[in-house]
Design an enzyme around this catalytic site. Structure first.
Site, PDB file in Angstrom:
ATOM      1  N   ASN A 118      -7.406  -3.748  13.922  1.00  0.00           N
ATOM      2  CA  ASN A 118      -8.710  -3.943  13.480  1.00  0.00           C
ATOM      3  C   ASN A 118      -9.210  -5.161  12.564  1.00  0.00           C
ATOM      4  OD1 ASN A 118      -7.981  -3.027  11.184  1.00  0.00           O
ATOM      5  ND2 ASN A 118      -9.325  -1.327  11.071  1.00  0.00           N
ATOM      6  N   ASP A 146       0.845  -1.172  -0.009  1.00  0.00           N
ATOM      7  CA  ASP A 146      -0.084   0.110   0.161  1.00  0.00           C
ATOM      8  C   ASP A 146       0.810   1.381  -0.115  1.00  0.00           C
ATOM      9  OD1 ASP A 146       1.048  -0.526   2.688  1.00  0.00           O
ATOM     10  OD2 ASP A 146      -0.960  -0.979   3.429  1.00  0.00           O
ATOM     11  N   HIS A 155      -7.233  -5.533   9.477  1.00  0.00           N
ATOM     12  CA  HIS A 155      -6.966  -5.300   8.367  1.00  0.00           C
ATOM     13  C   HIS A 155      -5.638  -5.655   7.799  1.00  0.00           C
ATOM     14  CE1 HIS A 155      -5.020  -1.016   9.187  1.00  0.00           C
ATOM     15  NE2 HIS A 155      -3.825  -1.882   9.249  1.00  0.00           N
ATOM     16  N   GLU A 214      -9.524  -2.384   5.001  1.00  0.00           N
ATOM     17  CA  GLU A 214     -10.326  -2.095   6.140  1.00  0.00           C
ATOM     18  C   GLU A 214     -11.448  -2.965   6.310  1.00  0.00           C
ATOM     19  OE1 GLU A 214      -8.416  -0.470   8.214  1.00  0.00           O
ATOM     20  OE2 GLU A 214      -8.352   1.534   7.800  1.00  0.00           O
TER      21      GLU A 214
END
Ligand code: GLP
Length: 268
Positions: free
Chosen positions: A137, A67, A139, A144
């Site tokens: 979380n 990313d 990811h 996400e």
């Protein structure tokens, strides 16, 4: 999923470095998927050490990062290109023309950039080994929660939790991007092997959801349950919420026995 639990984060990094070194030493044109975040920094340190000791050369290696932030150019110290230069590329003999990140500069079409990145990965022969961290979380990359499990490289809006988690890396008056380009979950699942590193107590819940939770876009990392060759390297703290702790230790011993008897076999 092959879950391997180590005593500490340093051992996780050392083991991950063995995986990378094996690929690079074995394959003529290795293609390595790379990650950013604080977790893989110690892996990159290990790789730099191996290179400096004359054990590892990156001249034939092509890399694709997961990313990159949108609207930040590579001279910005917050860019993931800068992170990779600082932590790995500037310290080894890699040809930077063969290192790629999913960038999208101002004025560029993110959809086209995503397609081009996917094509570039294909043209390089696909990713052999993808390094991953995991967000608190769940990811992977910047996929996400609620990301499509069939997603490809594209633009993502970051969640408030991710922005909060990563805010520690930005000065109070520094611009923190809220958008990023990221490989999709399907892009990650295409890699021949995926190697996820997780350390520290704050990852324990996400690790539990990934390994033993339902396959769900709520925990994007749970998509690795579908991968034939997903290896999860944990320290004790990140593994602390896994219920069947002893089972993973036992299964790892059996794997090591098989490796000793028949040799390590990775189908790159
Ligand atoms: C970041 C990255 C992920 C990384 C994760 C965890 O936002 N996009 O690729 O795995 O968050 O980072 P850390 O290792 O710092 O906990």
């Amino acid at each position: 999923m092959q879950v391997i639990i180590f005593d500490n984060a340093q051992q996780v990094a050392e083991n991950a470095a063995e995986w990378v070194a094996e690929l690079i030493n074995k394959k003529t044109n290795p293609v390595l998927g790379l990650a950013t975040g604080s977790t893989p920094i110690s892996l990159y340190q290990e790789l730099v050490n191996k290179h400096k000791a004359g054990e590892l050369s990156f001249t034939k290696t092509t890399t694709f990062n997961l990313d990159e932030y949108l609207g930040i150019d590579e001279t910005n110290v917050q860019s993931y290109r800068h992170f990779m230069n600082e932590n790995l590329f500037d310290h080894v003999d890699i040809n930077k023309d063969k290192t790629f990140l999913p960038t999208c500069a101002q004025g560029e079409n993110p959809r086209q950039q995503g397609l081009d990145y996917e094509n570039k990965i294909q043209q390089a022969g696909g990713i052999d080994l993808q390094i991953l961290g995991i967000g608190a979380n769940g990811h992977i990359g910047f996929n996400e929660p609620t990301s499509s499990l069939a997603s490809r490289t594209r633009i993502k809006t970051l969640t408030q939790q991710t922005l909060d988690d990563n805010s520690r890396l930005f000065a109070a008056d520094e611009f923190q991007p809220t958008l990023a380009m990221t490989m999709g979950i399907a892009t990650i699942l295409d890699a021949r092997y995926v190697l996820l590193m997780a350390t520290g107590k704050n990852k324990a819940k996400a690790v539990k959801d990934m390994v033993t939770g339902a396959l769900s876009a709520v925990c994007p990392a749970s998509a690795l349950q579908l991968h034939e060759n997903a290896i999860v390297l944990l320290d004790k703290e990140a593994a602390s919420e896994l219920e069947d702790h002893e089972y993973y230790v036992w299964a790892d011993k059996q794997n090591n026995k098989i490796n000793q008897e028949f040799g390590l076999y990775h189908n790159y």
